[in-house]
Enzyme design. Sequence first.
Site, short mmCIF file in Angstrom:
data_model
loop_
_atom_site.label_atom_id
_atom_site.label_comp_id
_atom_site.label_asym_id
_atom_site.label_seq_id
_atom_site.Cartn_x
_atom_site.Cartn_y
_atom_site.Cartn_z
N GLY A 1 0.80 -1.22 0.00
CA GLY A 1 0.00 0.00 0.00
C GLY A 1 0.83 1.27 0.00
N ALA A 2 1.75 1.35 0.95
CA ALA A 2 2.54 2.56 1.08
C ALA A 2 3.70 2.30 2.02
CB ALA A 2 1.68 3.70 1.63
N HIS B 1 -1.87 6.13 8.58
CA HIS B 1 -1.01 5.03 9.02
C HIS B 1 0.47 5.36 8.80
CE1 HIS B 1 -0.03 0.68 9.62
NE2 HIS B 1 0.94 0.97 8.77
N GLU B 2 0.80 5.75 7.59
CA GLU B 2 2.21 6.02 7.29
C GLU B 2 2.70 7.23 8.08
OE1 GLU B 2 3.42 3.57 5.88
OE2 GLU B 2 1.59 2.77 5.00
N HIS C 1 3.52 6.28 11.60
CA HIS C 1 4.78 5.53 11.72
C HIS C 1 5.95 6.45 12.10
CE1 HIS C 1 4.26 1.34 10.83
NE2 HIS C 1 3.81 1.49 9.60
N1 TRP Z 1 5.77 -0.65 6.23
C1 TRP Z 1 4.73 -0.58 5.26
C2 TRP Z 1 3.46 -0.25 6.02
O1 TRP Z 1 2.87 -1.06 6.65
C3 TRP Z 1 4.55 -1.88 4.50
C4 TRP Z 1 5.32 -2.02 3.24
C5 TRP Z 1 5.34 -1.18 2.22
C6 TRP Z 1 6.11 -3.10 2.83
N2 TRP Z 1 6.11 -1.68 1.21
C7 TRP Z 1 6.58 -2.83 1.56
C8 TRP Z 1 6.47 -4.27 3.41
C9 TRP Z 1 7.41 -3.70 0.87
C10 TRP Z 1 7.28 -5.14 2.73
C11 TRP Z 1 7.75 -4.86 1.47
O2 TRP Z 1 3.06 0.85 6.10
ZN ZN Z 2 2.73 0.06 8.58
#
Ligand code: TRP
Ligand code: ZN
Length: 880
Positions: free
Chosen positions: A267-268, A303-304, A307
Amino acid sequence: MRTETEHTIFLKDYTPSPYRIVSVDLDFKIGESETRVRALLTIEPQADTAPGTPLVLDGDGLVLDSIAIDGAPLVLSAYAADETGLTLIEPPLRRFVLETEVTLQPASNTRLMGLYRSGGTWCTQCEAEGFRRITYYLDRPDNLAVFKVRITAPLAVAPVLLSNGNLIEQGSAGDGLHFAVWEDPFPKPSYLFALVAGDLGSITDSFTTASGRKVDLAIYCSHGKEEQCLWAMDSLKRSMAWDERRFGREYDLDIFNIVAVSDFNFGAMENKGLNIFNDKLVFAQPDSATDADYDGIERVIAHEYFHNWTGNRITCRDWFQLCLKEGLTVYRDQEFTSDERSRPVKRISDVVTLRSAQFPEDGGPLAHPARPSQYSEINNFYTPTVYEKGAEIVRMLATLLGEAGFRKGMDLYFERHDGEATTIEAFLAVFAEANGVDLEQFQTWYLQAGTPRLSVSDSYDAAAQTYTLKLRQETLPTPGQPTKAALVLPIKFGLLGPNGSEMAWTGVSGGTVRDGMIVLDGAQAEIVFTGIPSKPVPSLLRGFSAPVTMDTTLSQADQLFLAQHDSDPFNRWQALQDVGTALAVAAITGTPWSDDAVNALSQAMGETLASESLDDAFKALALSLPAEAQISRAIGKDIDPDRVHAVRSELLKAVFAPLALPMLNAYLKLSSDAPYAPDAASTGRRALRNRLLGLLVGSEAAGATGLAAQQYAGARNMTDRLAALSASAMAWTGDAEAMLADFHANYAAANPLVLDKWLAVTASVPRDGVIERIRAVLDDPAFPKTNPNRLRSLVGSFVMGNPTQFARADGAGFRFVTGIVAELDRINPQVAARLLTGFRIWPMLEQGRRDAAKAALTGLEASGSLSRNTADILSRMLAS
Ligand code: TRP
Ligand code: ZN
């Protein structure tokens, strides 16, 4: 098959690296055909590192062009480079600078990990282990370093040059080239590194933090899409304000950038100061995005952004701790949506997601703890268990500690661990300390796989005026975990008196009851309430306060009583679902429903529709029967998806056909000429109206197919248009074929994100012929097999959303999917492995389908060399 199970990594083997990289100076020279990367790594041995300890840097598919230490080229015998990395045989036992140069081919990087090209844009994806595809590095989350990044690229193709942190220099580099230098003052792990170079448009805005700092915000996208980014920008600003209000967390850099790209594995991604997004989670305009899309954008932007504190400033010590950042951040984004919109509606939809995505994982061959203790391919652990069950665990913590106690723990977490790479244990410790409680047993939630079954029975003693609840929990074995411990279950509850109001009790014994919840921490308990004047109806697990499957002995009448009177909206919804599930399950397993039973449910649905106190969004969720997958799981074994489909369709007709007239009237009343707005009330109104349309079509009400065709033709936004198309296609009405063709020609052909909707509907039609249709799309040379969104819409929708055709009795669906997986595995292993997880239902099917699934899986195993991603899923799938 070349299985790489020897590659298993264990949590118990965790050791800190003998060297650490403290700062990174990267120089990217981006050219049309290749990109050169020069890295200067400032490296120090740890205090206890013995002389002669080699330094092993990760590398994946890199070709080393040059190598030097403190400016002096290394002799061949001083290092060894291979497919997995670079070893310095005997590095200096003091601070030194390692300089390496490699050459990358981003355009042929179809795995979309590391540096790749999407459209014309160069972009990166480093989580989890993509940075090692860019340069040799300690590509592990516990190495925090400050990064300085210089990017040089042709001005004409890449006028925009971005990386993490602050822009400190830019200018011309001659020869049609230009450069930019970015510096990120916050030490970070390599998985949060990002770079973007391309010809992009943007929208800008700003946010002033609580302490008065102005942050420049920008969203970058392909030219012409700028106005489609406004909703994402609005969501971002609301997220920033919410995290200050709710958790006291301010943003920390002067710049926050988001880039939308078309080719993206998930997703992102929360890269520090430079989030990169799948464009479907950025672009929104009423005539191409649905309410669900607006919702997803708001949620993922939040969400992002969240983080930044839970993931970036406090990160994971190792990838076993993934849930530390993901479960917690999903909890935070759920709370954001709950505060911004309707809390009960959000809770119900989250539980629907949990049950449809996480419960099947937890009850099948891919079950694993929220914090796994081993993995062979970390990318296969970005799962519903880590994300959604992880969020449920945090939610239970908040329930057990109360809002104030939870906040105290979070405050201590931020205070104590800011700037660190830490663990689940450290996370739980701050809550224990801040609240003076013991969370030893609670920790089992992170360590034990499987969905607990909670069984409840009750009895009433009129003479003694006592009411007894008997509770029992059990978790079935999962792969690698034959025995299970009892978990701490917070069971929010109430007892309803005959008039539907809450009953009080004068005493309680036999268990822990406090703050409106029972805390069950043993295998069973018998809780006795005294001073109860008449037999109550228990409302248990209010708000779905623990992620369990609950078996109740409540009669249908009691369930419908709850549906009408419970003060907890979640349980009102749940009661209707339970009645539907019970009728369907009984009919499928040989006990046809009685007219009285169906009429009672029908009447309850009618009352729900007519209610003046319930809001539209809630009604839209309540007026439904459980999904086929949900019914199948309630049966648990020897599933025949055709029979489940047929019985559910019959039940839908029996329950909703009698309501045709009130449903039609409500539908007409909900029609509106108001321009599209994404607020909660307008969204709820559309949700209910479209739900009613679906029910009218599904229950074969007179004139319903024409109504759908009319809505399709007259729709003034994508939400209404797609709902009409989807209702018609699922029921395969006389108009469906023409509607699909019209949608393709007039909406999908010009917009890839709308094409995804057409692909998903096409692949979800529960009828013979769907495989041939999908095949034809895939075989079209114009279909981009390198684009994850297209593949997921087409193949993912088939695997996850079309049980009768995927699990066909003749095995054609299974073979079709394993064939595609084998082909895609060579292009993008992450996408291929993810598609293969759809097979997790196979052990639950009836014998014939089970055999067919197993044959398809074994065929894939024999088909030759598979990626570690796909081989890992396949071997776990076949071990069951
Ligand atoms: N950290 C990302 C999220 O949950 C998840 C993610 C994005 C991801 N791209 C990825 C995980 C590529 C593994 C590989 O917001
Ligand atoms: Zn995440």
